[in-house]
Design a protein around this motif. Sequence first.
Motif, short mmCIF file in Angstrom:
data_model
loop_
_atom_site.label_atom_id
_atom_site.label_comp_id
_atom_site.label_asym_id
_atom_site.label_seq_id
_atom_site.Cartn_x
_atom_site.Cartn_y
_atom_site.Cartn_z
N ASN A 37 0.83 -1.20 0.00
CA ASN A 37 0.00 0.00 0.00
C ASN A 37 0.87 1.26 0.00
O ASN A 37 0.52 2.25 -0.64
CB ASN A 37 -0.94 -0.01 1.21
CG ASN A 37 -2.04 1.00 1.06
OD1 ASN A 37 -2.53 1.25 -0.03
ND2 ASN A 37 -2.44 1.60 2.17
N GLN A 93 0.68 4.28 -2.75
CA GLN A 93 0.51 5.69 -2.38
C GLN A 93 1.66 6.54 -2.92
O GLN A 93 1.45 7.68 -3.36
CB GLN A 93 0.39 5.84 -0.85
CG GLN A 93 -0.83 5.15 -0.26
CD GLN A 93 -2.12 5.47 -0.98
OE1 GLN A 93 -2.39 6.61 -1.32
NE2 GLN A 93 -2.91 4.44 -1.26
N SER A 131 -6.48 8.31 -10.82
CA SER A 131 -7.08 7.64 -9.66
C SER A 131 -7.12 6.12 -9.81
O SER A 131 -7.84 5.44 -9.10
CB SER A 131 -8.49 8.17 -9.42
OG SER A 131 -9.27 8.00 -10.56
N THR A 132 -6.30 5.60 -10.72
CA THR A 132 -6.26 4.15 -10.95
C THR A 132 -4.84 3.74 -11.33
O THR A 132 -4.15 4.48 -12.01
CB THR A 132 -7.20 3.77 -12.12
OG1 THR A 132 -8.49 4.28 -11.87
CG2 THR A 132 -7.27 2.28 -12.31
N HIS A 150 -5.93 -1.13 -9.07
CA HIS A 150 -6.10 -0.42 -7.80
C HIS A 150 -6.82 0.88 -8.10
O HIS A 150 -6.39 1.66 -8.95
CB HIS A 150 -4.75 -0.10 -7.14
CG HIS A 150 -4.93 0.61 -5.83
ND1 HIS A 150 -5.03 1.98 -5.75
CD2 HIS A 150 -5.07 0.13 -4.58
CE1 HIS A 150 -5.21 2.31 -4.49
NE2 HIS A 150 -5.24 1.20 -3.76
N LYS A 189 -8.06 4.35 -6.50
CA LYS A 189 -7.78 5.24 -5.38
C LYS A 189 -9.09 5.59 -4.66
O LYS A 189 -10.05 6.02 -5.29
CB LYS A 189 -7.13 6.52 -5.92
CG LYS A 189 -6.60 7.46 -4.90
CD LYS A 189 -5.94 8.61 -5.65
CE LYS A 189 -5.22 9.55 -4.75
NZ LYS A 189 -4.58 10.63 -5.53
N PRO A 190 -9.13 5.39 -3.34
CA PRO A 190 -10.36 5.74 -2.62
C PRO A 190 -10.58 7.25 -2.60
O PRO A 190 -9.62 8.02 -2.54
CB PRO A 190 -10.11 5.21 -1.20
CG PRO A 190 -8.68 4.84 -1.12
CD PRO A 190 -8.11 4.82 -2.49
N MET A 191 -11.84 7.63 -2.67
CA MET A 191 -12.17 9.06 -2.64
C MET A 191 -12.03 9.59 -1.22
O MET A 191 -12.42 8.93 -0.27
CB MET A 191 -13.59 9.29 -3.15
CG MET A 191 -13.75 9.01 -4.61
SD MET A 191 -15.41 9.36 -5.21
CE MET A 191 -15.56 11.10 -4.86
N ARG A 192 -11.48 10.77 -1.12
CA ARG A 192 -11.37 11.43 0.17
C ARG A 192 -12.57 12.34 0.37
O ARG A 192 -13.11 12.89 -0.59
CB ARG A 192 -10.11 12.28 0.23
CG ARG A 192 -8.86 11.49 0.36
CD ARG A 192 -7.67 12.35 0.53
NE ARG A 192 -7.91 13.42 1.50
CZ ARG A 192 -7.04 14.33 1.84
NH1 ARG A 192 -5.86 14.34 1.30
NH2 ARG A 192 -7.34 15.26 2.73
#
Length: 116
Positions: free
Chosen positions: A4, A8, A81-82, A96, A98-101
């Motif tokens: 992870n 990031q 975002s991927t 993967h 990317k989770p939304m903030r």
Amino acid sequence: MITNNVIQALYRKYNRRPASVDSLDIHLLFEAVHPSNTIRIDDGMLYINSIPADSPFHSISLGNIHAIVEFEETVALVMHSTILFLSKVNNDVRVHIKPMRDSLWSRIKDKFSFVA
């Protein structure tokens, strides 16, 4: 091994598109990725034939790719975002997203919300 923290770091390092598509290491897709992934480039689009045609990752605009990064057993296609991880040893493809903030306003509101 892709952890992870590595994922990031990829998002942070390649947070913008390159100035030109020519600066991408496209040769890695043809030299390093397993041959069964069958990659093709046509009219500014990248097609990955090992991904079903109805998947949003089957065809990707080259302009959306931020970087192509080689690892020991995979090649990563980094986008906003991927990240697509294409295997070098077989036809596996991992994605993967990317989770939304939460927005700044939402986080502030959550801090000061009271439960009655």
